[in-house]
Each structure stands twice: as C-alpha cells, then as structure tokens.
Design an enzyme around this catalytic site. Structure first.
Site, PDB file in Angstrom:
ATOM      1  N   GLU A  35       0.806  -1.230   0.000  1.00 56.86           N
ATOM      2  CA  GLU A  35       0.000   0.000   0.000  1.00 56.86           C
ATOM      3  C   GLU A  35       0.837   1.276   0.000  1.00 56.86           C
ATOM      4  OE1 GLU A  35      -3.194   0.143   2.960  1.00 56.86           O
ATOM      5  OE2 GLU A  35      -3.155  -2.048   2.868  1.00 56.86           O
ATOM      6  N   HIS A  37       3.564   1.789  -1.814  1.00 59.58           N
ATOM      7  CA  HIS A  37       3.740   2.073  -3.247  1.00 59.58           C
ATOM      8  C   HIS A  37       2.411   2.530  -3.858  1.00 59.58           C
ATOM      9  CE1 HIS A  37       6.810  -1.214  -2.489  1.00 59.58           C
ATOM     10  NE2 HIS A  37       7.582  -0.303  -3.038  1.00 59.58           N
ATOM     11  N   GLN A  62      22.471  -0.569  -6.575  1.00 60.48           N
ATOM     12  CA  GLN A  62      22.314   0.005  -5.237  1.00 60.48           C
ATOM     13  C   GLN A  62      22.465  -1.036  -4.123  1.00 60.48           C
ATOM     14  OE1 GLN A  62      18.228   1.304  -6.317  1.00 60.48           O
ATOM     15  NE2 GLN A  62      17.692   0.767  -4.212  1.00 60.48           N
ATOM     16  N   ASP A 151      11.709   6.493   2.890  1.00 62.05           N
ATOM     17  CA  ASP A 151      13.154   6.546   2.653  1.00 62.05           C
ATOM     18  C   ASP A 151      13.525   8.030   2.591  1.00 62.05           C
ATOM     19  OD1 ASP A 151      13.687   3.562   2.082  1.00 62.05           O
ATOM     20  OD2 ASP A 151      11.937   4.040   0.875  1.00 62.05           O
ATOM     21  N   VAL A 177       3.163   5.182   4.685  1.00 61.21           N
ATOM     22  CA  VAL A 177       1.983   4.346   4.956  1.00 61.21           C
ATOM     23  C   VAL A 177       2.404   3.259   5.947  1.00 61.21           C
ATOM     24  CG1 VAL A 177       0.261   2.805   3.960  1.00 61.21           C
ATOM     25  CG2 VAL A 177       1.020   4.819   2.684  1.00 61.21           C
ATOM     26  N   SER A 186       7.026  -2.038   4.269  1.00 59.84           N
ATOM     27  CA  SER A 186       8.261  -2.199   3.512  1.00 59.84           C
ATOM     28  C   SER A 186       8.252  -3.578   2.867  1.00 59.84           C
ATOM     29  CB  SER A 186       9.470  -2.085   4.452  1.00 59.84           C
ATOM     30  OG  SER A 186      10.632  -2.573   3.800  1.00 59.84           O
ATOM     31  N   ARG A 188      10.659  -5.422   2.552  1.00 57.58           N
ATOM     32  CA  ARG A 188      11.550  -6.294   3.323  1.00 57.58           C
ATOM     33  C   ARG A 188      10.913  -6.781   4.628  1.00 57.58           C
ATOM     34  NH1 ARG A 188      15.951  -2.696   1.157  1.00 57.58           N
ATOM     35  NH2 ARG A 188      17.351  -4.022  -0.072  1.00 57.58           N
TER      36      ARG A 188
HETATM   37  P1  AMP Z   1      11.105   0.526  -3.039  1.00 57.83           P
HETATM   38  O1  AMP Z   1      10.288  -0.394  -3.897  1.00 57.83           O
HETATM   39  O2  AMP Z   1      11.324   0.011  -1.654  1.00 57.83           O
HETATM   40  O3  AMP Z   1      12.362   0.992  -3.725  1.00 57.83           O
HETATM   41  O4  AMP Z   1      10.216   1.819  -2.846  1.00 57.83           O
HETATM   42  C1  AMP Z   1       9.728   2.528  -3.960  1.00 57.83           C
HETATM   43  C2  AMP Z   1       9.134   3.829  -3.488  1.00 57.83           C
HETATM   44  O5  AMP Z   1       8.059   3.560  -2.574  1.00 57.83           O
HETATM   45  C3  AMP Z   1      10.138   4.700  -2.730  1.00 57.83           C
HETATM   46  O6  AMP Z   1       9.929   6.059  -3.093  1.00 57.83           O
HETATM   47  C4  AMP Z   1       9.769   4.454  -1.287  1.00 57.83           C
HETATM   48  O7  AMP Z   1      10.099   5.517  -0.424  1.00 57.83           O
HETATM   49  C5  AMP Z   1       8.256   4.304  -1.399  1.00 57.83           C
HETATM   50  N1  AMP Z   1       7.733   3.580  -0.233  1.00 57.83           N
HETATM   51  C6  AMP Z   1       8.142   2.376   0.253  1.00 57.83           C
HETATM   52  N2  AMP Z   1       7.482   2.062   1.382  1.00 57.83           N
HETATM   53  C7  AMP Z   1       6.633   3.092   1.634  1.00 57.83           C
HETATM   54  C8  AMP Z   1       5.685   3.369   2.676  1.00 57.83           C
HETATM   55  N3  AMP Z   1       5.470   2.521   3.689  1.00 57.83           N
HETATM   56  N4  AMP Z   1       5.000   4.530   2.605  1.00 57.83           N
HETATM   57  C9  AMP Z   1       5.223   5.404   1.591  1.00 57.83           C
HETATM   58  N5  AMP Z   1       6.099   5.200   0.590  1.00 57.83           N
HETATM   59  C10 AMP Z   1       6.797   4.070   0.604  1.00 57.83           C
END
Ligand code: AMP
Length: 286
Positions: A35, A37, A62, A151, A177, A186, A188
């Site tokens: 959610e 994303h 990365q 992040d 979120v 996350s 992870r």
């Molecule tokens: P990632 O797939 O982890 O690289 O995250 C992709 C994007 O989604 C990045 O801009 C993250 O900061 C954002 N994102 C990841 N988790 C959350 C969250 N819990 N709430 C808001 N944005 C998020």
C-alpha cells in the site's frame, strides 16, 4: 494498462502522451508492491497526471555484494494487479540487460545529504540509487516523480540530484503508509519471523515516544535522540544502527536547542532479524 519491458517502448509511449498535451506521473519502485507504493500511484492520479507510469526494477547498482539482491522478494503478477487497481496506465518491467546493456562507467553521486546515516551504513548505496533514478528520469522525460518519505534520506538525495542536474522533473514526497500497529510498510518486512514482526514495532514506538517528549517540552535534540536510542536498544531482537534528530532539508543533526515552530525529522534505523528497518517522523516544535 500497458506493460512494457523495453526502454524504447516506455519512452515512446510517454512521448505520445506529452505530444497530445498530457502530463506524466512517474513512480519508481523495486516491486513486491504494498500500500505504500500504492499511495504514490494514487497521489499521481489525484494530482491529475494523464498517465501514471510505474517502473519495477530491482537495481543491482544500489546493492552491495553482501546484501540481499538475489533474495529480494518478487511477485510480478501481484504487482501488476496492484498497479492496475491503483490507476497506473503504463508499467516498465525491464531486465538488468535492458537497463545496463554495457558495464556502466558513468555514475551520479550526491555529496552532503548522502554521506551520513544510510550513506555511512551502505557506502555505495546512494550512488546506485541516484544513477538509476537519473536514468529513469531520462527515460520518462518531463514529469512529476513520486517518492516516499519512508526513505527520507533517499528523497533528499533525489531532490538534490534533480535540482543540481536540472532534470525537467518535479519531485513529490509522499507520507509514510503504516500497518495498523505503526510499523512502516516495507517490501523487506516479509523477512521478519512472527517474533521479529512484533519486535519491529519498536521503531514506531520510539518515534512516537520521542515526539511525545518534544510535545511535553523537551528542547534538547541530544536528549530526544537518546530517548529514541534507549527505546530501540531495550528491544532484545533489535540492534540499533542510528537514531537522530536532523534538519529536514540538510539532514544535518540538530545541535542547538529546539525552538517553537521549528521542524525536525526524527530518524531511526535498526536491524531486526534479517532486515534493516528504517523509519522516521516529522515533528513541528510547539
Ligand atoms: P522501493 O520499492 O522500496 O524501492 O520503494 C519505492 C518507493 O516507494 C520509494 O519512493 C519508497 O520511499 C516508497 N515507499 C516504500 N514504502 C513506503 C511506505 N510505507 N510509505 C510510503 N512510501 C513508501
């Protein structure tokens, strides 16, 4: 919703949108979507972008050699369903060869904001992020680009890069979120065992308690950072990496006593079982 796996098809589709007078919202991700994303995609749609374009790419650049690149969770079918539900019109799912057809000799690194905290823990991480985001911005063309405050340091690095290198991209930061118990969502989190999942709540508990101390009148940033650190350290399954009270723009630690109206960011990182968990909270000093 159109799903493409080549840069040419992605660029071509967005060029058609812009030639017809349409606007583009870009949501870069590494997939295994949740959610958090979804909220970035919803925001892009709500902002009135004619096309919300999502990228799903686990970027090897990365990850350090000892990190979880090979094990990073993936579920493309579920991701595409979530994109469609959230209103995405275009999704790029490129292979590593498509993104990096030749060994890469050009990288982007952002000094200052990328050096402390995550940058200290993962020395090559932010250059990998900045480089892939620069590539994605060039592939997408002029657009609004949506990043999560989850992040927080990454958002600062991307903003500074876009500004310094004059990308025709407006970077939009979006709120974190959380799960019902406060844990920041996350990809992870899937690595957590049931006991670690319970322990992981400590990050949010620490942030909430530190905010409570500021609202209760505490004005020493060092004391507030100490509260964050103590609460995380008291959780046996968590190993604190850093706990900081920083200026939300420079990301430098706050040294002077807090003053009314000042905005600070509380930032914490800890290892809980396999994953390193990150969380943060903005507080306006009353
Ligand atoms: P990632 O797939 O982890 O690289 O995250 C992709 C994007 O989604 C990045 O801009 C993250 O900061 C954002 N994102 C990841 N988790 C959350 C969250 N819990 N709430 C808001 N944005 C998020």
């Amino acid at each position: 919703m159109q799903v493409v796996d080549t840069v040419a098809a992605f660029r071509g589709s967005l060029d058609v949108t812009r030639r017809a007078g349409g606007t583009v919202g870009l949501v870069p991700t590494m997939g295994f979507l949740h959610e958090g994303h979804g909220s970035l995609m919803h925001r892009s749609v709500a902002d009135g972008n004619d096309v919300t374009a999502v990228t799903i790419f686990v970027n090897p650049l990365q990850f350090a050699a000892n990190e979880d690149l090979a094990a990073y969770p993936r579920d493309l079918d579920r991701d595409l369903a979530l994109c469609e539900e959230a209103g995405a019109a275009l999704v790029l799912v490129p292979s590593v060869e498509e993104m990096y057809p030749e060994p890469i000799l050009t990288t982007v690194s952002v000094a200052g904001v990328s050096e402390r905290m995550e940058g200290a823990a993962r020395p090559t991480h932010f250059a990998g992020v900045a480089t892939v985001v620069a590539k994605l911005f060039n592939m997408a063309g002029p657009c609004r680009a949506y990043f999560g405050e989850k992040d927080f340091q990454q958002l600062a690095v991307v903003r500074k890069m876009a500004f310094d290198l004059s990308f025709p991209v407006s970077v939009v930061g979006c709120p974190i979120v959380r799960e019902a118990d406060g844990l920041a969502m996350s990809s992870r989190n899937v690595y957590l065992s049931p006991e670690e999942r319970v322990a992981a709540r400590v990050l949010w508990r620490a942030l909430d308690a530190a905010r409570g101390r500021i609202e209760g009148g505490e004005r020493s940033a060092a004391t507030i950072a100490g509260t964050l650190a103590e609460i995380v350290a008291a959780e046996p399954l968590a190993t604190l990496d850093y706990a900081e009270v920083v200026d939300p723009r420079s990301l430098e630690p706050v040294l002077l006593p807090l003053v009314p109206g000042q905005e600070v960011r509380l930032i914490v990182a800890a290892q809980v079982g396999r994953p390193r968990l990150l969380d943060n909270l903005g507080v306006k000093v009353p």
